[in-house]
Motif scaffolding. Sequence first.
Motif, PDB file in Angstrom:
ATOM      1  N   GLY A  74      -8.037  13.328  -1.930  1.00 57.79           N
ATOM      2  CA  GLY A  74      -9.306  13.609  -2.589  1.00 57.79           C
ATOM      3  C   GLY A  74      -9.230  14.823  -3.495  1.00 57.79           C
ATOM      4  N   PHE A  75      -8.627  15.902  -2.988  1.00 57.13           N
ATOM      5  CA  PHE A  75      -8.497  17.134  -3.755  1.00 57.13           C
ATOM      6  C   PHE A  75      -7.641  16.909  -5.002  1.00 57.13           C
ATOM      7  CE2 PHE A  75      -6.641  21.204  -4.849  1.00 57.13           C
ATOM      8  CZ  PHE A  75      -7.674  22.118  -4.654  1.00 57.13           C
TER       9      PHE A  75
ATOM     10  N   TYR B 297       2.822  10.211  -7.659  1.00 55.09           N
ATOM     11  CA  TYR B 297       3.664  10.576  -8.809  1.00 55.09           C
ATOM     12  C   TYR B 297       2.796  10.888 -10.023  1.00 55.09           C
ATOM     13  CZ  TYR B 297       6.458   9.591 -12.995  1.00 55.09           C
ATOM     14  OH  TYR B 297       7.040   9.650 -14.246  1.00 55.09           O
ATOM     15  N   TYR B 298       1.768  10.073 -10.255  1.00 57.86           N
ATOM     16  CA  TYR B 298       0.880  10.305 -11.393  1.00 57.86           C
ATOM     17  C   TYR B 298      -0.032  11.516 -11.152  1.00 57.86           C
ATOM     18  CZ  TYR B 298       2.041   6.019 -13.931  1.00 57.86           C
ATOM     19  OH  TYR B 298       2.686   5.053 -14.658  1.00 57.86           O
ATOM     20  N   LEU B 299      -0.493  11.714  -9.906  1.00 61.65           N
ATOM     21  CA  LEU B 299      -1.436  12.794  -9.631  1.00 61.65           C
ATOM     22  C   LEU B 299      -0.839  14.166  -9.883  1.00 61.65           C
ATOM     23  CD1 LEU B 299      -3.282  11.628  -6.362  1.00 61.65           C
ATOM     24  CD2 LEU B 299      -4.053  11.476  -8.727  1.00 61.65           C
ATOM     25  N   TYR B 300       0.456  14.295  -9.693  1.00 69.46           N
ATOM     26  CA  TYR B 300       1.072  15.616  -9.807  1.00 69.46           C
ATOM     27  C   TYR B 300       1.811  15.821 -11.128  1.00 69.46           C
ATOM     28  CZ  TYR B 300      -0.271  16.272  -4.995  1.00 69.46           C
ATOM     29  OH  TYR B 300      -1.008  16.401  -3.851  1.00 69.46           O
TER      30      TYR B 300
ATOM     31  N   LEU C 153      -8.946  16.911  -8.850  1.00 71.47           N
ATOM     32  CA  LEU C 153      -8.346  17.952  -9.685  1.00 71.47           C
ATOM     33  C   LEU C 153      -7.703  17.345 -10.929  1.00 71.47           C
ATOM     34  CD1 LEU C 153      -7.481  20.898 -10.145  1.00 71.47           C
ATOM     35  CD2 LEU C 153      -5.476  20.431  -8.704  1.00 71.47           C
ATOM     36  N   LYS C 154      -7.065  16.206 -10.767  1.00 66.22           N
ATOM     37  CA  LYS C 154      -6.359  15.570 -11.886  1.00 66.22           C
ATOM     38  C   LYS C 154      -7.330  14.953 -12.901  1.00 66.22           C
ATOM     39  CE  LYS C 154      -2.989  13.359 -14.120  1.00 66.22           C
ATOM     40  NZ  LYS C 154      -2.014  14.060 -14.961  1.00 66.22           N
ATOM     41  N   TYR C 155      -8.342  14.227 -12.427  1.00 68.02           N
ATOM     42  CA  TYR C 155      -9.163  13.426 -13.340  1.00 68.02           C
ATOM     43  C   TYR C 155     -10.587  13.954 -13.530  1.00 68.02           C
ATOM     44  CZ  TYR C 155      -5.325  10.135 -12.886  1.00 68.02           C
ATOM     45  OH  TYR C 155      -4.075   9.550 -12.900  1.00 68.02           O
ATOM     46  N   GLY C 156     -11.031  14.897 -12.715  1.00 62.83           N
ATOM     47  CA  GLY C 156     -12.345  15.507 -12.906  1.00 62.83           C
ATOM     48  C   GLY C 156     -13.481  14.517 -12.865  1.00 62.83           C
ATOM     49  N   ASP C 157     -14.421  14.656 -13.795  1.00 65.39           N
ATOM     50  CA  ASP C 157     -15.610  13.791 -13.806  1.00 65.39           C
ATOM     51  C   ASP C 157     -15.290  12.363 -14.244  1.00 65.39           C
ATOM     52  OD1 ASP C 157     -17.185  15.867 -12.963  1.00 65.39           O
ATOM     53  OD2 ASP C 157     -17.809  16.470 -14.983  1.00 65.39           O
TER      54      ASP C 157
ATOM     55  N   VAL D  77       0.839  -1.205   0.000  1.00 71.21           N
ATOM     56  CA  VAL D  77       0.000   0.000   0.000  1.00 71.21           C
ATOM     57  C   VAL D  77       0.871   1.251   0.000  1.00 71.21           C
ATOM     58  CG1 VAL D  77      -1.622   1.357   1.374  1.00 71.21           C
ATOM     59  CG2 VAL D  77      -2.017  -1.081   1.049  1.00 71.21           C
ATOM     60  N   GLY D  78       1.926   1.252   0.830  1.00 71.57           N
ATOM     61  CA  GLY D  78       2.819   2.407   0.872  1.00 71.57           C
ATOM     62  C   GLY D  78       3.477   2.679  -0.472  1.00 71.57           C
ATOM     63  N   THR D  79       3.969   1.625  -1.101  1.00 69.95           N
ATOM     64  CA  THR D  79       4.596   1.783  -2.409  1.00 69.95           C
ATOM     65  C   THR D  79       3.590   2.228  -3.466  1.00 69.95           C
ATOM     66  OG1 THR D  79       6.137  -0.001  -1.827  1.00 69.95           O
ATOM     67  CG2 THR D  79       6.009   0.627  -4.146  1.00 69.95           C
ATOM     68  N   GLY D  80       2.425   1.605  -3.441  1.00 68.77           N
ATOM     69  CA  GLY D  80       1.392   1.957  -4.414  1.00 68.77           C
ATOM     70  C   GLY D  80       0.928   3.399  -4.289  1.00 68.77           C
ATOM     71  N   MET D  81       0.765   3.889  -3.047  1.00 66.42           N
ATOM     72  CA  MET D  81       0.341   5.278  -2.855  1.00 66.42           C
ATOM     73  C   MET D  81       1.425   6.243  -3.309  1.00 66.42           C
ATOM     74  SD  MET D  81      -2.730   5.387  -1.971  1.00 66.42           S
ATOM     75  CE  MET D  81      -2.703   7.169  -1.772  1.00 66.42           C
ATOM     76  N   GLY D  82       2.682   5.873  -3.091  1.00 65.90           N
ATOM     77  CA  GLY D  82       3.773   6.735  -3.550  1.00 65.90           C
ATOM     78  C   GLY D  82       3.756   6.908  -5.062  1.00 65.90           C
ATOM     79  N   ILE D  83       3.571   5.795  -5.791  1.00 62.52           N
ATOM     80  CA  ILE D  83       3.505   5.867  -7.255  1.00 62.52           C
ATOM     81  C   ILE D  83       2.253   6.632  -7.700  1.00 62.52           C
ATOM     82  CG2 ILE D  83       3.357   4.501  -9.372  1.00 62.52           C
ATOM     83  CD1 ILE D  83       4.852   2.267  -7.890  1.00 62.52           C
TER      84      ILE D  83
END
Length: 510
Positions: free
Chosen positions: A349-350, A276-279, A354-358, A267-273
């Motif tokens: 959540g924010f 990376y995609y979100l930003y 913000l990244k993927y919208g609807d 989970v820790g590794t997955g959230m880190g990656i």
Amino acid sequence: MSKKHLHNQAAIPLAPAVFKKPQLRPMIAEYDPKRKGVKNDLSDVVMVKYKVDPNEIPVEQQAGSTLPLMEIPGRDIEADEDYNPFDHRKLAHPTSDMDTLIHLLKGSLGSGILAMPMAFMNAGLYFGLVATFLIGGICTYCVHVLVKTSHELCKRIQKPSLGFAETAEAAFLSGPPAVHKFSRLAKAIINWFLVVDLLGCCCVYIVFISTNVKQVVDFYAEKSDWLHHDLDLRIYMVALLPFLIAMNLIRNLKYLAPFSMIANLLVGTGMGITFYYLYQDIPSISDRKPFAGFERLPTFFGTAIFALEGIGVVMPLENNMKTPTHFIGCPGVLNTGMFFVVSLYAIVGFSGYLKYGDATGASITLNLPQDEVLGQSVKLMIAVAIFFTYSLQFYVPMEIIWKNVRHMFGSKKNIAEYSIRIGIVIMTLCTAIAIPNLGPFISLVGAVCLSFLGLIFPAVIETVTFWDRPNGLGRFNWVLWKNLFLICFGILGFLTGSYVSILDIIKGED
């Protein structure tokens, strides 16, 4: 009743009326050879939400009636104040403030964080941010209410500690005489809500695992001549069944502990990656709705409370602290931990909305690129982690159910327990197959179970506890009015969240 009389009364051995308390504890796995079972010392290995002692409160049959054997507390308020429950707690391995904070974070940061972008999609970017902190604040306050009430009840019945369900039972026994007869019912309701909540989470996990695996398989199936493309999601769920059964036939937490460690790492590794995609290539804030509309707020409420509510882990943690007064102090372990949890959930959540919208999915992992190995690896890592978490989540409701039915099977207890385990796994699978829409399912579990556990029950317990105490409800009965607001807020969230979620399930919307 004088203090001397109370002391003498406590010293008299009452064979039928003395019982072992069913304490809610953190599920922390270590094998105890003396008890031939699990003890809760190895605090860094595994922790999930709830654990109950396998022994139920015994009841005494008198003239055909079933009576609770927890002694009804007296009304000697001075004696109550003189008893300090913290001085009487005998803990082999008490946890420090930092240990407790880490456990609180582990118990509160679950798979619900992956659903927070969907919650923001149903609330709007700015409104979701404000509402997340508002709901987080209310949930944290209700935890304060529960812990403070538990401390008060510990003084009244002169016990060192009480769990969630025990606190409810003691509240009704020490409250107005008219509610004494509901004490065992209150305890049973909370335990069974915990069962429904956790089994509901297990159903969500099955949908979650299958959805993530399906995305990865579909990508490679399109390019393959021998893999069938776009298989129904339910086929993936059925394919999970033998693996789920095999994992959940393990009865000893000692053997599940390594899987918990692996799940935490994944989970820790997955959230880190995922971050990376979100930003990467963040769109303009003006492209997102600041407020999504009132009609979707119930779905937001159910999803947010599913993610944020960690009240089941609170009483076990507080009961095992070296300095329990630091738990709800200022700033205190609880306030510090929940501020971090709520802030992290709000950021995810924010950022996700913000990244993927609807186009935001029910789990943020579903939005990661399907054609990149890194994105595929996150989906599979999180799926494996949730698969292992299923077994840990399953352990508690199974124990609650088993302790209530094991007396029916005589010498065939082993066969019966394995059969019940298999039956419950199949039941969760069938429920997931019937409701394969992940988003509404998450919202439904949050609205139904956690509205009661996190908002309504703490308010009811506090009201009953202080109802007939001198100035117990405060000036102008403000405690009563405040708790009525919490109860109404919880009921409103339950009714509207359940209604909207069920409609979405019927329509087939995710």
